[in-house]
Every structure is written in structure tokens, then in C-alpha cells.
Design a protein around this motif. Structure first.
Motif, short mmCIF file in Angstrom:
data_model
loop_
_atom_site.label_atom_id
_atom_site.label_comp_id
_atom_site.label_asym_id
_atom_site.label_seq_id
_atom_site.Cartn_x
_atom_site.Cartn_y
_atom_site.Cartn_z
N SER A 293 -12.96 -0.25 6.84
CA SER A 293 -12.57 -0.87 7.71
C SER A 293 -13.48 -2.21 7.80
N LYS A 295 -15.29 -3.28 10.36
CA LYS A 295 -16.90 -3.03 10.71
C LYS A 295 -17.19 -1.53 10.66
N LYS A 297 -19.16 1.81 12.17
CA LYS A 297 -18.98 2.46 13.43
C LYS A 297 -20.09 3.36 13.58
N GLY A 398 -16.95 2.86 8.60
CA GLY A 398 -16.15 2.79 9.70
C GLY A 398 -14.89 3.89 9.61
N GLU A 417 -19.52 2.63 19.05
CA GLU A 417 -19.82 1.21 18.86
C GLU A 417 -19.53 0.81 17.39
N GLU A 418 -18.72 -0.37 17.45
CA GLU A 418 -18.47 -1.03 16.26
C GLU A 418 -19.40 -2.15 15.91
N TYR A 419 -19.81 -2.38 14.73
CA TYR A 419 -20.91 -3.27 14.43
C TYR A 419 -20.69 -3.97 13.02
N GLU A 420 -21.15 -5.31 13.02
CA GLU A 420 -21.18 -5.94 11.61
C GLU A 420 -22.18 -5.42 10.58
N ARG A 421 -21.57 -5.03 9.49
CA ARG A 421 -22.47 -4.38 8.51
C ARG A 421 -23.35 -5.40 7.81
#
Length: 454
Positions: A293, A295, A297, A398, A417-421
Motif C-alpha cells: 500500500s 502508506k 497502517k 499497510g 491510522e495511516e502513516y508515511e513510511r
């Protein structure tokens, strides 16, 4: 014929199979008389298939053992371990002959293929280095005094590290992926032990002896796949595919069922299930059908009701699991990819802890066994609904999922919550080496698929 086939790799934990030890006569390199080499192909629980080799010579007493992994892993592995105190020297290390060991503080490097694969400790590696450097020192003192003095100085530095007067780092890099360093506080994460997996380069594949498909054959296969992709896509989604495979527990022929399915409010996944009629071993594995994905997760669930145990869970092989109240932290590779319920996931974790020889076997001390037994009991309390805890899932790819019982509305007990790796997380997933930007088609000539960089 399949019913009489014996397993190639015998599981030492199994009492039903007698270990098949092969003995062969071989030359002793010390006295040049004939000695005996014993070979055993076995499976170390929670590690992998290995070949154990033991040589002994009755004439001179020479004896040595080695370990050779049975197959290479999909990814290479690199460990960074900080030694701070004396007990850290006793960390067990399963090291293949393809692993490079280095101590940056000494500028010491033991190259790959310089020694056979082995089960040893940090102290064992350093002691053997001292022994190797000490050989022929008496001769050097007579004819090459300056070199002998430099070697003595270097040996003194290693001896200081063995006394743990200062912290130092041990780095083990194995492109075959068949190296392991013990974590004595498992299942908690060791802050002084870092493990990173990576995709091998072509050069590394060549060094460990992996074969490559012919480029022309690969191109033909890819074109055939493209021609059949649209035709097969619909039929694959609607049926269960069955193909022959080998049981990873007893090595007997068996079959794997595979199906592509859509998880509601999530994505398409590939589920593979294997049930061996020979030993009764059953496994299931899940792969994301959509790749990595955009982003990462994080999923956080507060357990407040016994019904939570029935929630569906998709755990990818890159997903870490944490239960802060129990001090439990599991890396993504411990139980692999799973599609099960929350109760099933906790049972898999419990079974893995119970059967892990590095945690509860003879090599484990009593204090560690007590910690693991307490953790297993707490997991049972959570599974029975008698203990409320928080489940945290962190998947950089993700591709993990936890069922929302209130869907399509928000779940009051669950946070997603999704986040930038980070760069390091992309590196571990092999994304940093993928360059697809700034490409455009060179022409729209039918039959041409050439691409150029704009």
C-alpha cells in the motif's frame, strides 16, 4: 508410492520418526587417517530445515561439527547487536557459511565462506578468532617480529572486549537469510538487537549459487502471462486452485488450496491452505493481492467484550503485534501471514511460545521459562475474556486488517491510522530500489512496449 515415502528432514521434536543418521568414511586433515562423518537432515522447530554434520577421528581425537541450512530464504538478513555486559557474550548464534561477521570497533571482519556454518555464541566467534591469530605466533616472533607484535596488540584488543570493559557491536550479514541471533527477552523486543531483511542483488545471488532463468525464456513467459491475464482473471477469482507441493513439516507430497477473495471494507487477498494427510500438519498463509500500500497502517483495539475474540484478523508477514499490558512485542516474521480470528491469532502466538526451544527448551534458563509461562497464562486469560488488554498492529506495508463490528460506521473501541513510511521501513520492504518515476512511452506503435526515460 507416496504412502511409503519417508520424510527427508526429520523433526527432532517428533518421537514417531527415528533420526536417520548417515555415516561415511572421510579423511582426517589433521593426521591423514580415516575418520567418520555423520550426517543428519533435520528440522529445528521455529527455524528451518538444516543438515547437521559431525566428524570424529579415533586416531588423533580431532572432532568438529557444522550446520548447513537446507534451503535459501527469499530475503537476506542483517543483524546489529550491541554487547554491553558479560551475559551478552552467551547469545546463541545460528550462522550459515554465507554470513559475514564484523566488529566495527576493531575493524574486524570474518568474511563469508571462511568457516562452515555453525551454532555458536558471540564469545565463541571471538575466541576462535583469537585462536586463529595465535597460530604460528612463535614462528613470527623469530622471523617477523613487527608483524607478531601487531597481531599481539590486536589480540589484546579482542581480549578487552571479552572482558566487556567497553560496549561494542557485532554485525552479522547473511544474504542467504539463514542466520539467527537469540533474543533472550523474547517475546519482548530487544532494544540492543536490530534485525533487517533486504532483497539480494544479482551479485549476491551469484555468490550463494542461486540460478537465474534464461532472459529469453523469462521474456516469453511474461508475454504469455500478459496474454492470458484478462482471460484467467475472472475464472481464478471464482474457483479454488489446487496444486502439488511438499509438506514443510514432514517433507511428504501434499496439496495446497489457493483462492483469491475480497475482504469487505478492505482489499483483495490470496489465501493458501495446506493440509498434510501424512502427518496431519495444517497451515494457512495470506498474501495481499494488491501489493504494498501507499502508506503504512497502525490498528489499535481495546478489548472490552468477549465477542471481540470473534473478530476477523488479516495479519501480513510484515505486521508487528504488541500487547503493552503483557509486555509482548512480536515481529512480523514470527507467525507469518495469517487470516483467522482474534482468538485464533492469540492461540497461534501461545502455541509458538510453548513450542519455541529457544524460549522453553533445555537451553533456556528457569527465570526465562517462568516469564514465558506467565505470559502464556495471561494470553489464556485474554482469550477467555477475563483480562482486558490493548491489541496493537503495526504494518509498514499497510496490508493488515482487523474487522470493524460496526462497519460502515466507526468502531468506538478501534483506531486505524495511516502513516508515511520512514526511509528505513521502505528499505526493509525493498521500495527504495524501485524507480518508476519519469517514464513515458516511446511510441504508440502496436506491438512495441519500449520505454524511455524522459
Amino acid at each position: 508410492m507416496g504412502d511409503t515415502m519417508q520424510p527427508i528432514y526429520v523433526d527432532l521434536a517428533s518421537e514417531s520418526d527415528d533420526p536417520q543418521v548417515t555415516e561415511i568414511d572421510s579423511l582426517c586433515l589433521t593426521c591423514h587417517e580415516m575418520g567418520k562423518t555423520r550426517l543428519l537432515m533435520t528440522k529445528i522447530p521455529h527455524y528451518k530445515e538444516v543438515i547437521l554434520s559431525s566428524f570424529s577421528c579415533d586416531h588423533c581425537g580431532n572432532h568438529n561439527t557444522s550446520i548447513q541450512p537446507g534451503q535459501y530464504q527469499e530475503l537476506g538478513v542483517c543483524y546489529h547487536f550491541t554487547v554491553r555486559e558479560e551475559k551478552d557474550l552467551s547469545r546463541q548464534i545460528v550462522r550459515s557459511n554465507h554470513a559475514t561477521v564484523s566488529v566495527p570497533e576493531l575493524e574486524l571482519e570474518i568474511p563469508a565462506d571462511s568457516e562452515k556454518g555453525e551454532i555458536t555464541t558471540v564469545e565463541g566467534i571471538l575466541r576462535r578468532t583469537v585462536e586463529g591469530l595465535s597460530q604460528d605466533q612463535s614462528e613470527r616472533r623469530l622471523y617477523h617480529r613487527e608483524i607478531a607484535e601487531q597481531i599481539e596488540e590486536f589480540i589484546s584488543k579482542i581480549e578487552e572486549l571479552l572482558e566487556c570493559k567497553t560496549d561494542f557491536t557485532v554485525v552479522v550479514d547473511d544474504p542467504s537469510g539463514n542466520t539467527f541471533i537469540e533474543n533472550p527477552i523474547a517475546p519482548q523486543q530487544d532494544p540492543y538487537l536490530k534485525r533487517k531483511t533486504y532483497k539480494r542483488t544479482k551479485e549476491q545471488n551469484a555468490l550463494i549459487g542461486l540460478n537465474f532463468e534464461d532472459p529469453d525464456e523469462q521474456e516469453v513467459a511474461e508475454k504469455q502471462d500478459e496474454d492470458n491475464e484478462d482471460e484467467d482473471e475472472t475464472s481464478v477469482k471464482d474457483e479454488v486452485l489446487i496444486f502439488d507441493t511438499i509438506c514443510n513439516h514432514c517433507s511428504k507430497p501434499t496439496k495446497t488450496n489457493m483462492k483469491v477473495t475480497q475482504i469487505p471494507y478492505f482489499k483483495e487477498v490470496v489465501i493458501m491452505a495446506t493440509s498434510c494427510e501424512g502427518c496431519g500438519h495444517r497451515t494457512n498463509e495470506v498474501k495481499s493481492g494488491g501489493g504494498i500500500s501507499e502508506k503504512g497502517k497502525r490498528i489499535t483495539l481495546k478489548l472490552t467484550d468477549p465477542c471481540d475474540m470473534a473478530r476477523d484478523v488479516l495479519k501480513s508477514e510484515t505486521c508487528e503485534i504488541e500487547i503493552p499490558e503483557l509486555g509482548l512485542h512480536l515481529g512480523g516474521g514470527l507467525i507469518g501471514g495469517k487470516f483467522t480470528t482474534l482468538e485464533g491469532l492469540l492461540m497461534d502466538i501461545r502455541n509458538d511460545l510453548e513450542n519455541n526451544p529457544f524460549l522453553t527448551g533445555d537451553s533456556s534458563d528457569n527465570s526465562r521459562k517462568a516469564i514465558i509461562q506467565k505470559l502464556i497464562a495471561d494470553l489464556e486469560q485474554v482469550r477467555n475474556g477475563n483480562l482486558q488488554v490493548t491489541i496493537k498492529m503495526n504494518d509498514p506495508a499497510g496490508n493488515s486488517y482487523l474487522q470493524n463490528l460496526y462497519a460502515p460506521d466507526d468502531d468506538p473501541e478501534m483506531e486505524v491510522e495511516e502513516y508515511e513510511r520512514s526511509y528505513e521501513e521502505n528499505e526493509a520492504l525493498g521500495i527504495n530500489d524501485m524507480k518508476t518515476e519519469n517514464y513515458e512511452e516511446e511510441s504508440i506503435d502496436p506491438g512495441s512496449s519500449n520505454l524511455i526515460c524522459s
